[in-house]
Design an enzyme around this catalytic site. Structure first.
Site, PDB file in Angstrom:
ATOM      1  N   SER A   1      -2.352   2.442  -2.865  1.00 33.20           N
ATOM      2  CA  SER A   1      -2.419   1.006  -2.952  1.00 33.20           C
ATOM      3  C   SER A   1      -3.402   0.050  -3.168  1.00 33.20           C
ATOM      4  CB  SER A   1      -1.771   0.303  -1.428  1.00 33.20           C
ATOM      5  OG  SER A   1      -0.802   1.117  -1.044  1.00 33.20           O
TER       6      SER A   1
ATOM      7  N   GLU B   1       3.481  -0.277 -10.687  1.00 28.68           N
ATOM      8  CA  GLU B   1       2.259  -0.506 -11.282  1.00 28.68           C
ATOM      9  C   GLU B   1       1.680   0.386 -11.938  1.00 28.68           C
ATOM     10  OE1 GLU B   1       0.791  -4.540  -8.828  1.00 28.68           O
ATOM     11  OE2 GLU B   1       0.553  -2.584  -7.774  1.00 28.68           O
TER      12      GLU B   1
ATOM     13  N   ASN C   1      -0.535  -5.956  -4.110  1.00 29.63           N
ATOM     14  CA  ASN C   1      -1.105  -5.985  -2.872  1.00 29.63           C
ATOM     15  C   ASN C   1      -2.281  -6.964  -2.894  1.00 29.63           C
ATOM     16  OD1 ASN C   1       0.786  -4.235  -1.876  1.00 29.63           O
ATOM     17  ND2 ASN C   1      -0.571  -2.452  -2.050  1.00 29.63           N
TER      18      ASN C   1
ATOM     19  N   HIS D   1       1.829   3.301  -8.995  1.00 22.98           N
ATOM     20  CA  HIS D   1       2.065   2.545  -7.582  1.00 22.98           C
ATOM     21  C   HIS D   1       3.409   2.016  -7.447  1.00 22.98           C
ATOM     22  CE1 HIS D   1       1.262  -0.849  -4.480  1.00 22.98           C
ATOM     23  NE2 HIS D   1       1.214   0.333  -4.007  1.00 22.98           N
TER      24      HIS D   1
HETATM   25  N1  LIG Z   1       3.995   2.199   3.032  1.00 19.56           N
HETATM   26  C1  LIG Z   1       3.899   1.473   2.104  1.00 19.56           C
HETATM   27  O1  LIG Z   1       4.806   0.635   2.074  1.00 19.56           O
HETATM   28  C2  LIG Z   1       3.286   1.832   0.677  1.00 19.56           C
HETATM   29  C3  LIG Z   1       3.696   1.172  -0.514  1.00 19.56           C
HETATM   30  C4  LIG Z   1       3.124   1.541  -1.899  1.00 19.56           C
HETATM   31  C5  LIG Z   1       2.139   2.571  -1.817  1.00 19.56           C
HETATM   32  N2  LIG Z   1       1.869   3.351  -0.578  1.00 19.56           N
HETATM   33  C6  LIG Z   1       0.915   4.120  -0.512  1.00 19.56           C
HETATM   34  O2  LIG Z   1       1.543   5.445  -0.619  1.00 19.56           O
HETATM   35  C7  LIG Z   1       0.430   6.405   0.187  1.00 19.56           C
HETATM   36  C8  LIG Z   1       1.212   7.042   1.103  1.00 19.56           C
HETATM   37  O3  LIG Z   1       1.451   5.968   2.148  1.00 19.56           O
HETATM   38  P1  LIG Z   1       2.750   6.201   3.248  1.00 19.56           P
HETATM   39  O4  LIG Z   1       2.795   4.822   3.811  1.00 19.56           O
HETATM   40  O5  LIG Z   1       3.797   6.841   2.568  1.00 19.56           O
HETATM   41  O6  LIG Z   1       1.734   7.360   4.345  1.00 19.56           O
HETATM   42  P2  LIG Z   1       2.645   8.074   5.455  1.00 19.56           P
HETATM   43  O7  LIG Z   1       1.684   8.188   6.648  1.00 19.56           O
HETATM   44  O8  LIG Z   1       3.913   7.365   5.939  1.00 19.56           O
HETATM   45  O9  LIG Z   1       3.004   9.404   4.835  1.00 19.56           O
HETATM   46  C9  LIG Z   1       2.113  10.367   4.459  1.00 19.56           C
HETATM   47  C10 LIG Z   1       2.516  11.688   4.536  1.00 19.56           C
HETATM   48  O10 LIG Z   1       1.595  12.815   3.802  1.00 19.56           O
HETATM   49  C11 LIG Z   1       1.483  13.777   4.377  1.00 19.56           C
HETATM   50  N3  LIG Z   1       0.200  14.578   4.314  1.00 19.56           N
HETATM   51  C12 LIG Z   1      -0.853  14.224   4.850  1.00 19.56           C
HETATM   52  N4  LIG Z   1      -1.962  15.140   4.203  1.00 19.56           N
HETATM   53  C13 LIG Z   1      -1.341  15.807   3.415  1.00 19.56           C
HETATM   54  C14 LIG Z   1      -1.690  17.148   2.742  1.00 19.56           C
HETATM   55  N5  LIG Z   1      -2.928  17.424   2.683  1.00 19.56           N
HETATM   56  N6  LIG Z   1      -0.779  17.664   2.082  1.00 19.56           N
HETATM   57  C15 LIG Z   1       0.572  17.165   1.696  1.00 19.56           C
HETATM   58  N7  LIG Z   1       1.046  16.127   2.456  1.00 19.56           N
HETATM   59  C16 LIG Z   1       0.032  15.471   3.268  1.00 19.56           C
HETATM   60  C17 LIG Z   1       1.700  13.250   5.825  1.00 19.56           C
HETATM   61  O11 LIG Z   1       2.122  14.663   6.616  1.00 19.56           O
HETATM   62  C18 LIG Z   1       2.830  12.355   5.691  1.00 19.56           C
HETATM   63  O12 LIG Z   1       4.060  12.669   5.689  1.00 19.56           O
HETATM   64  C19 LIG Z   1      -0.898   5.783   0.598  1.00 19.56           C
HETATM   65  O13 LIG Z   1      -1.722   5.701  -0.505  1.00 19.56           O
HETATM   66  C20 LIG Z   1      -0.303   4.096   0.670  1.00 19.56           C
HETATM   67  O14 LIG Z   1      -1.316   3.353   0.542  1.00 19.56           O
HETATM   68  C21 LIG Z   1       2.234   2.920   0.613  1.00 19.56           C
END
Ligand SMILES: NC(=O)c1ccc[n+]([C@@H]2O[C@H](COP(=O)([O-])OP(=O)(O)OC[C@H]3O[C@@H](n4cnc5c(N)ncnc54)[C@H](O)[C@@H]3O)[C@@H](O)[C@H]2O)c1
Length: 610
Positions: free
Chosen positions: A121, A154, A192, A142
């Site tokens: 993000s 994005e 964002n 994104h």
């Molecule tokens: N939460 C949102 O609203 C949102 C929106 C858009 C983008 N993002 C981006 O998406 C990405 C993930 O965010 P999220 O909110 O889904 O996080 P999250 O914490 O909900 O999920 C992350 C997942 O990654 C897994 N993980 C960690 N290390 C790992 C590895 N080495 N191999 C495989 N899996 C692994 C974890 O077990 C977890 O299930 C981030 O970069 C975030 O900025 C988040």
């Protein structure tokens, strides 16, 4: 030859990854879904199952299609499973070192032609890409939360991303039914960068007890017209993810203090209060992962209601007797402008006797005609009967003098937004009105206390801010000064309830809740345009399709008026002296040029139909 994407990998099945798996599998693409452990894999699988079961229950997905969708997903632990995919999307937590490590590993495991994408993000896609030997095949993809619902993606290209890679990824987005905007690699991209300053500000309002969590969220839904409140949205995004995004944006987005994470966010993350995914964040949820808010110790005793199920109104109906305290049956409305016109109608329709006073300004012929015309339109639309219209009009006394306000129970001032004029009026009201009368100002940018101190009864003075458009927004901000009595506040709340409006109570600060949160975001959008990062259409699209806003920031600015927006932004900047709140020069220039929005036919867009 454009690439075919028949098999993709998703790394990390948390909030975003599980949703991204669903998007691909729903659109006929085979997915290798990878997690770090069996336990995390089981959680990711459960998230996918919950989401697709919900879609079936809502009739949005056939059972057969759900089963076919699941059969396309191959759940695996470890990156080695990704050796034969055409594209990988990484969605692990927002930490640069972790992402760089994963990309270096993907580079080793995946075929040489595989495209590697990150769902980051806020982190630099360039920094992530150079951890591989193929930075020309690395892009940002994104997605927005919830990924199966939000239409926007994005597409982030770095200075080394190959053009054909961008083209192919854009075509893939179209195949997934998504709308893409392609942009350069900058912290926060479009959505964002505009969203998180606002979310962070909402947390600091909550942290400083400026307003309750329910009031902040209800204010932005009902007063700002947004699909959900900022604190509920933070719970959906995840507090840990939000913290990292803010932190990166602060460090790499120009050290704007508005992005320095509010301390409370860090404390909540440390305490494990991550939002919906952990079952508790700003609100408490039925269980981890559930969207259902349940009452907790902060839930207001009177309502015991979740914010997402807050009523659109708290009582009253057109034409009924006022449900407010018996003390308020007659209302004096001073002013002839848009707000005054709207309020004369709103009060009279709710059953109050209204005295419409033109003050020292102009004759009230305009206002009576405007109210009549609006009521006629209401009859034509079927909103009220002709008899209700006539009864409403019979409750209004036109061209009343200030002296006639001697016996009213409430005075609402809606004259021009100029402090001297308002103070002079309140000094006169103080002489004329009987003791104990509630005196309210509708100011949107002046300190209420400055107006209150023009009287000898500041305890009876407060602000009643009706966000624009007055007649349609179901919200009133009740603004308490340091002097306002509890009784005055309670009376104002009861009167607003009788108008069928939801109230939020807040302190006497520039912009109150809604404008203070909304206008800096609009100003930031102007700065982004000014910097040449994205176009008016792309920015509006990003906020509509990525965040579910009903309209984008430039549509709001053209509708509210650029001059009005500039005045509000100036008052916010004057009060807080926060450099990031300084009005965007482009906004100032457009106002100077007379491009004020719909009203003058041109603002950020041309509305003349040429
Ligand atoms: N939460 C949102 O609203 C949102 C929106 C858009 C983008 N993002 C981006 O998406 C990405 C993930 O965010 P999220 O909110 O889904 O996080 P999250 O914490 O909900 O999920 C992350 C997942 O990654 C897994 N993980 C960690 N290390 C790992 C590895 N080495 N191999 C495989 N899996 C692994 C974890 O077990 C977890 O299930 C981030 O970069 C975030 O900025 C988040």
């Amino acid at each position: 030859m454009a690439r075919e994407f028949t098999r993709v990998g998703v790394v990390g099945l948390g909030t975003m990854g599980a949703g991204i798996v669903e998007v691909f599998a729903r659109n006929g693409v085979d997915v290798v879904a990878v997690e770090i452990s069996e336990a995390a894999l089981a959680r990711g699988r459960a998230t996918l199952t919950r989401s697709t079961d919900r879609a079936v229950a809502k009739g949005k997905l056939a059972e057969d299609d759900r089963d076919a969708l699941h059969s396309r997903v191959d759940f695996q632990v470890g990156l080695d499973a990704l050796h034969a995919v055409d594209l990988v999307i990484e969605a692990v937590p927002e930490h640069l070192d972790l992402k760089r490590r994963i990309f270096a590993e993907l580079d080793r495991v995946c075929r040489p032609d595989t495209i590697l994408a990150t769902n980051t993000s806020s982190l630099s896609v360039t920094d992530i890409s150079v951890a591989t030997q193929r930075p020309q095949q690395v892009v940002g993809l994104h997605f927005f939360n919830p990924a199966p619902v939000m239409k926007l993606v994005e597409v982030v290209r770095t200075v080394v991303t190959a053009a054909d890679v961008v083209d192919d990824v854009e075509a893939l987005c179209a195949r997934l039914g998504k709308v893409d905007v392609t942009i350069d690699d900058r912290a926060g991209f479009i959505a964002n960068a505009l969203l998180f300053g606002y979310l962070n500000h909402a947390v600091s309002m909550f942290e400083t007890r400026y307003a309750t969590r329910e009031d902040i969220d209800v204010a932005m839904k009902l007063g700002g017209g947004l699909p959900m409140g900022p604190l509920a949205l933070l719970d959906l995004i995840g507090l840990d993810t939000s913290y990292e995004i803010l932190n990166t944006m602060y460090r790499h987005g120009g050290r704007d203090r508005r992005h320095a994470p509010t301390p409370l966010i860090r404390q909540m993350v440390t305490a494990g209060l991550l939002g919906r995914k952990s079952g508790r964040g700003f609100y408490t949820y039925e269980k981890p992962g559930s969207p259902k808010v349940v009452p907790d110790e902060q839930t207001p005793a009177a309502t015991q209601q979740a914010p997402e199920s807050a009523p659109e109104s708290t009582g009253g109906s057109a034409g009924s007797k006022p449900a407010g305290p018996a003390a308020v049956t007659t209302v004096g409305l001073v002013g002839v402008g848009v707000i005054a016109t709207g309020l004369v109608e709103v009060f009279a329709r709710a059953g109050y006797e209204v005295l419409s006073v033109d003050g020292d300004v102009a004759p009230t012929a305009g206002i009576s005609e405007a109210v009549r015309a609006s009521l006629d339109e209401g009859v034509a639309r079927g909103d009220l009967s002709a008899a209700d219209r006539d009864a409403t009009l019979a409750r209004i006394t036109w061209s009343a003098t200030l002296e006639q306000l001697a016996d009213v129970d409430l005075v609402v001032e809606a004259v021009a937004e100029e402090l001297g004029g308002k103070q002079a009026l309140f000094a006169r009201l103080d002489e004329i009105c009987k003791p104990g009368v509630l005196l309210a100002t509708t100011t949107s940018s002046l300190p209420v206390i400055e107006v209150a101190m023009a009287t000898q009864r500041p305890a009876d003075v407060l602000g009643l801010h009706f966000p624009d458009p007055t007649a349609r927004r179901p919200l009133v901000e009740v603004v308490r000064t340091v002097h306002t009595s509890g009784e005055a506040t309670a009376t104002a709340q009861a009167v607003c309830a009788a108008l069928g409006r939801t109230t939020v109570v807040c302190g006497d600060r520039a912009g109150f809740v809604v404008d203070a949160l909304l206008f800096p975001y609009l100003n930031d959008a102007v700065r982004m345009l000014e910097a040449g990062y994205a176009s008016v259409d792309d920015i509006d699209h990003a906020m509509k399709l990525g965040c579910g806003y009903p309209v984008g920031p430039f549509a709001v600015l053209d509708s509210v008026g650029l001059d009005v927006s500039l005045a509000i932004q100036r008052s916010l900047y004057r009060e807080q002296r926060e450099p990031g709140l300084a009005p965007a020069p482009l906004l100032e220039h457009l106002v100077t040029a007379g491009y004020l929005g719909h009203r003058t036919g041109r603002g950020f867009r041309d509305h003349t139909g040429r």
